[in-house]
Design a protein around this motif. Sequence first.
Motif, PDB file in Angstrom:
ATOM      1  N   ASP A  86       0.832  -1.196   0.000  1.00 12.59           N
ATOM      2  CA  ASP A  86       0.000   0.000   0.000  1.00 12.59           C
ATOM      3  C   ASP A  86       0.873   1.254   0.000  1.00 12.59           C
ATOM      4  O   ASP A  86       2.092   1.184  -0.151  1.00 12.59           O
ATOM      5  CB  ASP A  86      -0.975  -0.006   1.186  1.00 12.59           C
ATOM      6  CG  ASP A  86      -0.275   0.115   2.533  1.00 12.59           C
ATOM      7  OD1 ASP A  86       0.959   0.326   2.566  1.00 12.59           O
ATOM      8  OD2 ASP A  86      -0.962  -0.002   3.570  1.00 12.59           O
ATOM      9  N   ARG A  87       0.248   2.404   0.181  1.00 15.36           N
ATOM     10  CA  ARG A  87       0.966   3.674   0.083  1.00 15.36           C
ATOM     11  C   ARG A  87       1.971   3.874   1.211  1.00 15.36           C
ATOM     12  O   ARG A  87       2.815   4.746   1.141  1.00 15.36           O
ATOM     13  CB  ARG A  87      -0.040   4.829   0.070  1.00 15.36           C
ATOM     14  CG  ARG A  87      -0.868   4.890  -1.203  1.00 15.36           C
ATOM     15  CD  ARG A  87      -1.968   5.934  -1.080  1.00 15.36           C
ATOM     16  NE  ARG A  87      -1.442   7.251  -0.821  1.00 15.36           N
ATOM     17  CZ  ARG A  87      -1.125   8.132  -1.770  1.00 15.36           C
ATOM     18  NH1 ARG A  87      -1.251   7.798  -3.042  1.00 15.36           N
ATOM     19  NH2 ARG A  87      -0.672   9.330  -1.453  1.00 15.36           N
ATOM     20  N   ASN A  88       1.888   3.042   2.248  1.00 13.60           N
ATOM     21  CA  ASN A  88       2.854   3.126   3.332  1.00 13.60           C
ATOM     22  C   ASN A  88       3.822   1.948   3.324  1.00 13.60           C
ATOM     23  O   ASN A  88       4.516   1.708   4.304  1.00 13.60           O
ATOM     24  CB  ASN A  88       2.135   3.203   4.682  1.00 13.60           C
ATOM     25  CG  ASN A  88       1.306   4.469   4.826  1.00 13.60           C
ATOM     26  OD1 ASN A  88       0.095   4.408   4.911  1.00 13.60           O
ATOM     27  ND2 ASN A  88       1.954   5.610   4.831  1.00 13.60           N
ATOM     28  N   GLY A  89       3.868   1.199   2.208  1.00 11.91           N
ATOM     29  CA  GLY A  89       4.814   0.101   2.078  1.00 11.91           C
ATOM     30  C   GLY A  89       4.415  -1.169   2.788  1.00 11.91           C
ATOM     31  O   GLY A  89       5.224  -2.101   2.896  1.00 11.91           O
ATOM     32  N   MET A  90       3.160  -1.262   3.260  1.00 15.28           N
ATOM     33  CA  MET A  90       2.703  -2.453   3.955  1.00 15.28           C
ATOM     34  C   MET A  90       2.124  -3.454   2.960  1.00 15.28           C
ATOM     35  O   MET A  90       1.344  -3.072   2.086  1.00 15.28           O
ATOM     36  CB  MET A  90       1.637  -2.105   4.998  1.00 15.28           C
ATOM     37  CG  MET A  90       2.078  -1.083   6.040  1.00 15.28           C
ATOM     38  SD  MET A  90       3.369  -1.681   7.134  1.00 15.28           S
ATOM     39  CE  MET A  90       4.814  -0.879   6.422  1.00 15.28           C
ATOM     40  N   ARG A 211       2.009   9.759  10.118  1.00 18.08           N
ATOM     41  CA  ARG A 211       1.491   8.390  10.258  1.00 18.08           C
ATOM     42  C   ARG A 211       2.631   7.400  10.058  1.00 18.08           C
ATOM     43  O   ARG A 211       3.372   7.491   9.076  1.00 18.08           O
ATOM     44  CB  ARG A 211       0.381   8.139   9.234  1.00 18.08           C
ATOM     45  CG  ARG A 211      -0.314   6.777   9.341  1.00 18.08           C
ATOM     46  CD  ARG A 211      -1.445   6.737   8.320  1.00 18.08           C
ATOM     47  NE  ARG A 211      -2.167   5.473   8.291  1.00 18.08           N
ATOM     48  CZ  ARG A 211      -3.200   5.171   9.064  1.00 18.08           C
ATOM     49  NH1 ARG A 211      -3.640   6.060   9.948  1.00 18.08           N
ATOM     50  NH2 ARG A 211      -3.820   4.016   8.974  1.00 18.08           N
ATOM     51  N   GLN A 212       2.761   6.462  10.977  1.00 14.73           N
ATOM     52  CA  GLN A 212       3.775   5.411  10.871  1.00 14.73           C
ATOM     53  C   GLN A 212       3.078   4.049  10.928  1.00 14.73           C
ATOM     54  O   GLN A 212       2.394   3.729  11.896  1.00 14.73           O
ATOM     55  CB  GLN A 212       4.788   5.518  12.004  1.00 14.73           C
ATOM     56  CG  GLN A 212       5.813   4.386  12.038  1.00 14.73           C
ATOM     57  CD  GLN A 212       6.785   4.440  10.864  1.00 14.73           C
ATOM     58  OE1 GLN A 212       7.534   5.396  10.718  1.00 14.73           O
ATOM     59  NE2 GLN A 212       6.775   3.401  10.025  1.00 14.73           N
ATOM     60  N   GLY A 213       3.255   3.279   9.862  1.00 14.39           N
ATOM     61  CA  GLY A 213       2.707   1.940   9.823  1.00 14.39           C
ATOM     62  C   GLY A 213       3.790   0.906  10.025  1.00 14.39           C
ATOM     63  O   GLY A 213       4.945   1.102   9.637  1.00 14.39           O
ATOM     64  N   VAL A 214       3.423  -0.231  10.622  1.00  8.09           N
ATOM     65  CA  VAL A 214       4.355  -1.331  10.872  1.00  8.09           C
ATOM     66  C   VAL A 214       3.672  -2.636  10.513  1.00  8.09           C
ATOM     67  O   VAL A 214       2.512  -2.866  10.895  1.00  8.09           O
ATOM     68  CB  VAL A 214       4.803  -1.365  12.350  1.00  8.09           C
ATOM     69  CG1 VAL A 214       5.766  -2.522  12.581  1.00  8.09           C
ATOM     70  CG2 VAL A 214       5.428  -0.053  12.764  1.00  8.09           C
ATOM     71  N   TYR A 215       4.389  -3.481   9.753  1.00 10.47           N
ATOM     72  CA  TYR A 215       3.874  -4.819   9.468  1.00 10.47           C
ATOM     73  C   TYR A 215       4.499  -5.782  10.463  1.00 10.47           C
ATOM     74  O   TYR A 215       5.724  -5.888  10.568  1.00 10.47           O
ATOM     75  CB  TYR A 215       4.198  -5.227   8.033  1.00 10.47           C
ATOM     76  CG  TYR A 215       3.708  -6.623   7.700  1.00 10.47           C
ATOM     77  CD1 TYR A 215       2.348  -6.931   7.763  1.00 10.47           C
ATOM     78  CD2 TYR A 215       4.595  -7.641   7.351  1.00 10.47           C
ATOM     79  CE1 TYR A 215       1.887  -8.194   7.481  1.00 10.47           C
ATOM     80  CE2 TYR A 215       4.136  -8.910   7.056  1.00 10.47           C
ATOM     81  CZ  TYR A 215       2.783  -9.192   7.117  1.00 10.47           C
ATOM     82  OH  TYR A 215       2.327 -10.455   6.846  1.00 10.47           O
ATOM     83  N   LEU A 216       3.646  -6.518  11.195  1.00  7.99           N
ATOM     84  CA  LEU A 216       4.107  -7.363  12.293  1.00  7.99           C
ATOM     85  C   LEU A 216       4.170  -8.845  11.931  1.00  7.99           C
ATOM     86  O   LEU A 216       4.334  -9.686  12.811  1.00  7.99           O
ATOM     87  CB  LEU A 216       3.169  -7.181  13.496  1.00  7.99           C
ATOM     88  CG  LEU A 216       3.038  -5.744  14.004  1.00  7.99           C
ATOM     89  CD1 LEU A 216       1.972  -5.654  15.079  1.00  7.99           C
ATOM     90  CD2 LEU A 216       4.366  -5.237  14.534  1.00  7.99           C
ATOM     91  N   LYS A 217       4.032  -9.178  10.634  1.00 12.67           N
ATOM     92  CA  LYS A 217       4.021 -10.553  10.122  1.00 12.67           C
ATOM     93  C   LYS A 217       2.705 -11.247  10.473  1.00 12.67           C
ATOM     94  O   LYS A 217       1.941 -10.798  11.313  1.00 12.67           O
ATOM     95  CB  LYS A 217       5.221 -11.369  10.618  1.00 12.67           C
ATOM     96  CG  LYS A 217       6.562 -10.843  10.110  1.00 12.67           C
ATOM     97  CD  LYS A 217       7.695 -11.780  10.485  1.00 12.67           C
ATOM     98  CE  LYS A 217       9.013 -11.286   9.919  1.00 12.67           C
ATOM     99  NZ  LYS A 217      10.142 -12.181  10.243  1.00 12.67           N
TER     100      LYS A 217
END
Length: 410
Positions: A86-90, A211-217
Amino acid sequence: MNAHLFIRRCTFAAAFMMSAAFAGAQVDTALKSLGMENIRTVETEDGCITAFEDRAYRSSYYGVGKAIETALGARKEGSLTLVVTDRNGMPQLRIFIDGNTVEDFACGKATIRDVYTRMEMGTCADRELELLKGTETKAKSAWRPDLTVYPNLFLENTSFDKLYRYAVALAPAIEMPLWKGAEITAQVIFPVVTNQKGELKTIRPGFVTFRQGVYLKKNWHAWVTGGLFNNNRMGGNVEAMWRSPKGRWELGGRLGATVWSLFDEDGWTITNKPKLDAAVYGRVYIPGWNTELYGSVNRFVYGDYGAMGEVTRHFGEYTVGLYAMVAGGDINGGFSFAIPLPGKKYNRWKGMRLKPSDYFAFRYSMVAWGDYVDKNLGVYYNDEPNKNRSKGFYQPEYVRYFLIKELDKN
């Protein structure tokens, strides 16, 4: 092992690695020519894996279709895996096309419809992301802004001397990614026409956020957002969400703390004591009807508790929804819609992309008077502009269905 055989094996291995690297580079170049960004590629024994971000195309499924066709045109053999972020790299979508289908398409034995029918789609791409670690990122979007002009409409029937209170405005916003998962938004609202005074007639800031997004697996995503939101709220919130491997189910929660913030002709007014809001929600996608069902249990901004339910139908890029809610014992409801605005694709010019909003989204509340308003019941806010269920919607079955339907139309 004799020296001649050893040299032959080394030569074969080197040739394979060079061929694989060249094939991967071809896919990179092809996707870059489309305007895709943050492209990463790795060649494995099984085939090519490429992750990319689509900030150029308005429609999620149209952009995916262009990426599939273009990547297949650059690859003649071996499997192809595309990871759409997505637009935040997730990571949002994983597409796997087996080697036989790639070869059949290359030699004309399979059509693009066959590819869409055979390809595997899901939401979990942990293995691919692990293999992509340490690879070079091409066509980076970091520190390259979009200037997006959003339409802004306020419409409310709460006055006895006017049929409707209305305000029409344009709200340009600078939206700029910083690093993986991070983006800033800075928006200004310019009134165009209104029958109101005060804030709605004043040039004022809209969304001003980090906004900071994080992918947690394992399909867990989390976000932290802070800044100025809509509905006169300023503060921050945290949100976490899980998606099922096929993307049919979503479960999530949100916790926020905000204060009142108002800009008008008298200046900027804020309150000191923050209000806590929270929500736990679930969403299910029903592919046969292209419909989403949503339900949540909420603590709204001013401390009242309630629940909300919504039905949203997807008609390609158009969405139409009906919702009902209970807040503080009172009932409310309304409708929402999102319609695409002109322009399927926008390219950058000297590092910046100038574009209108991808969609015009509107949400209407049926109850805007009496105790419901006087007690500030059911108040909530969005933390990003023009939030709707069309923008960046990568549900796998939705994408496949409308890719094939677009072929039927043509």
